[in-house]
Design an enzyme around this catalytic site. Structure first.
Site, PDB file in Angstrom:
ATOM      1  N   CYS A 109     -85.433  21.777  -6.293  1.00  7.96           N
ATOM      2  CA  CYS A 109     -84.120  22.141  -6.246  1.00  7.96           C
ATOM      3  C   CYS A 109     -84.142  23.705  -6.373  1.00  7.96           C
ATOM      4  CB  CYS A 109     -83.341  21.550  -6.970  1.00  7.96           C
ATOM      5  SG  CYS A 109     -83.181  19.448  -6.886  1.00  7.96           S
ATOM      6  N   ASP A 110     -84.727  23.972  -7.192  1.00 10.61           N
ATOM      7  CA  ASP A 110     -84.592  25.383  -7.877  1.00 10.61           C
ATOM      8  C   ASP A 110     -85.723  26.468  -7.723  1.00 10.61           C
ATOM      9  OD1 ASP A 110     -82.066  24.631  -8.496  1.00 10.61           O
ATOM     10  OD2 ASP A 110     -82.697  23.725 -10.456  1.00 10.61           O
ATOM     11  N   CYS A 156     -85.545  20.010 -11.966  1.00  7.31           N
ATOM     12  CA  CYS A 156     -86.003  19.701 -10.576  1.00  7.31           C
ATOM     13  C   CYS A 156     -86.553  20.958  -9.837  1.00  7.31           C
ATOM     14  CB  CYS A 156     -84.545  19.223  -9.520  1.00  7.31           C
ATOM     15  SG  CYS A 156     -84.988  18.869  -8.003  1.00  7.31           S
TER      16      CYS A 156
END
Length: 308
Positions: free
Chosen positions: A136-137, A133
Site C-alpha cells: 500500500c505505502d 502494508c
C-alpha cells in the site's frame, strides 16, 4: 423483533460495500452491518495511490464515494457489533448488540486487524510514517530510511519489497534470529540495503508532530536504550482475522481465516466470504472489491436456486 432480508452483509469495508452494490442492483433486500463507520480500514489510510481510477485519493473519501454509490439502489446500513451467527434451516441469524436479523444469504466481510505493538507514537503516527502494508505505502518512502518491526515471513517479505525503492531497510527483531522461512532469510541477508538489529524491544515511535523521525528501542542484552533514525515504520507482528462470532457455524479454519472457492462460497450453503477475512495472500482494496462483486452476484444466484 427479528428483521428479515434477502442478504445480510457483515462488514462495510470495500468488499462488503461492493457486495452490497451488486446484491442491491439485483433487486434484493440488503442489510449492511458494521460496528463502525462504512469504509473499514480505508478510514485509517491517509492516501491511496494503487486503486484504479485515482492517481491518489484519501481513504475516507474513497469510502464515502463507494457508500454513496450503493445507497441509491436501496441497501440499508445499520450500526451493530455482531455477537453471534447461527443457522436456522436455510436462514442465517445474525445477533448484534442492537437487534437480530435473518436472511437466506450471508456475506462475511469482517476483515482482519493488524496486531499492534501498543507503544507510544504508534497510533499518533498511523498514516504519518507508521504503516502495516508495504504494498500500500512503499511508494511514499522512496529513497528513505525505513524500519521494519518483526521477524516472521510477512516482515521479511515486506522488507524485501520495500528495499526495492528505499534507501535502506532496518529490521528490528526482539529475538536473535529470524522466524521467516530459510529462503526468505537468504534473500534478505543477501540484500545490501537490508540491515538487522537483534534482541531489540521497540519502546516508542517518535516524531515531530507531523511524521515519524525515529524509533526508540531497548537492547535486551545490555539494557541500553537506543534510537534509530527513520522516516517510516512498517509493523509486522501478526494479523488477526475478525471471525470470533462465526466459530459455531463451521466455516473458519484452525488459524481463524475463512476458506472459500473461487465463487466466494464457504462450507455452508448460502454463506460467502470476501476481502481480508478470506484465507489468501494479497489483502488489498482492489481484490476485496473483486471478491465483493462475485459474492453479490453469487448471493443472487443462490436465492434464485432456492426459489426454483
Amino acid at each position: 423483533m427479528t428483521q428479515n432480508y434477502d442478504v445480510i452483509i457483515i462488514g462495510a469495508g470495500p468488499g462488503g460495500l461492493t457486495a452490497a452494490l451488486y446484491a442491491s442492483r439485483a433487486n434484493l433486500s440488503v442489510l449492511l452491518l458494521d460496528r463502525g463507520l462504512y469504509g473499514g480500514q480505508m478510514n485509517n489510510t491517509d492516501a491511496i495511490d494503487n486503486y484504479p481510477g485515482f492517481s491518489e485519493i484519501k481513504g475516507p473519501e474513497l469510502g464515502e464515494k463507494m457508500y454513496n454509490s450503493i445507497m441509491k439502489f436501496g441497501a440499508k446500513f445499520e450500526y451493530g457489533d455482531v455477537q453471534q451467527v447461527s443457522l436456522e434451516g436455510n436462514y442465517k441469524v445474525v445477533t448484534t448488540d442492537t437487534g437480530e436479523y435473518r436472511a437466506p444469504a450471508l456475506i462475511i466481510a469482517t476483515g482482519a486487524d493488524h496486531r499492534h505493538l501498543n507503544i507510544p507514537g504508534e497510533d499518533e503516527y498511523a498514516g504519518k510514517g507508521v504503516s502495516y502494508c508495504a504494498v500500500c505505502d512503499a511508494a511514499f518512502f522512496k529513497n528513505e530510511d525505513i524500519a521494519v518491526i518483526g521477524g516472521g515471513d510477512s516482515a521479511i517479505e515486506e522488507g524485501i519489497y520495500l528495499a526495492q525503492n528505499a534507501k535502506s531497510v532496518t529490521v528490528i527483531h526482539r529475538r536473535d534470529q529470524l522466524r521467516a522461512q530459510p529462503t526468505l532469510q537468504k534473500r534478505a541477508f543477501a540484500n545490501e540495503k537490508m540491515n538487522f538489529i537483534w534482541n531489540a524491544e521497540t519502546e516508542s515511535i517518535d516524531g515531530d508532530g507531523n511524521r515519524v523521525t525515529s524509533v526508540t528501542y531497548k537492547d535486551k542484552e545490555t539494557g541500553i536504550t537506543k534510537k534509530l533514525t527513520t522516516r517510516g515504520v512498517f509493523i509486522y507482528v501478526g494479523v488477526i482475522p475478525q471471525t470470533a462470532p462465526l466459530k459455531d457455524i463451521g466455516i473458519v479454519n484452525e488459524q481463524g481465516w475463512i476458506p472459500t472457492d473461487e465463487h466466494m462460497k464457504t462450507k455452508v450453503a448460502g454463506i460467502f466470504a470476501v476481502g481480508d477475512v478470506r484465507a489468501k495472500d494479497l489483502r488489498q482494496i482492489a481484490n476485496a472489491v473483486g471478491d465483493g462483486s462475485i459474492a453479490g452476484q453469487e448471493a443472487y444466484n443462490y436465492l434464485q436456486a432456492l426459489n426454483d
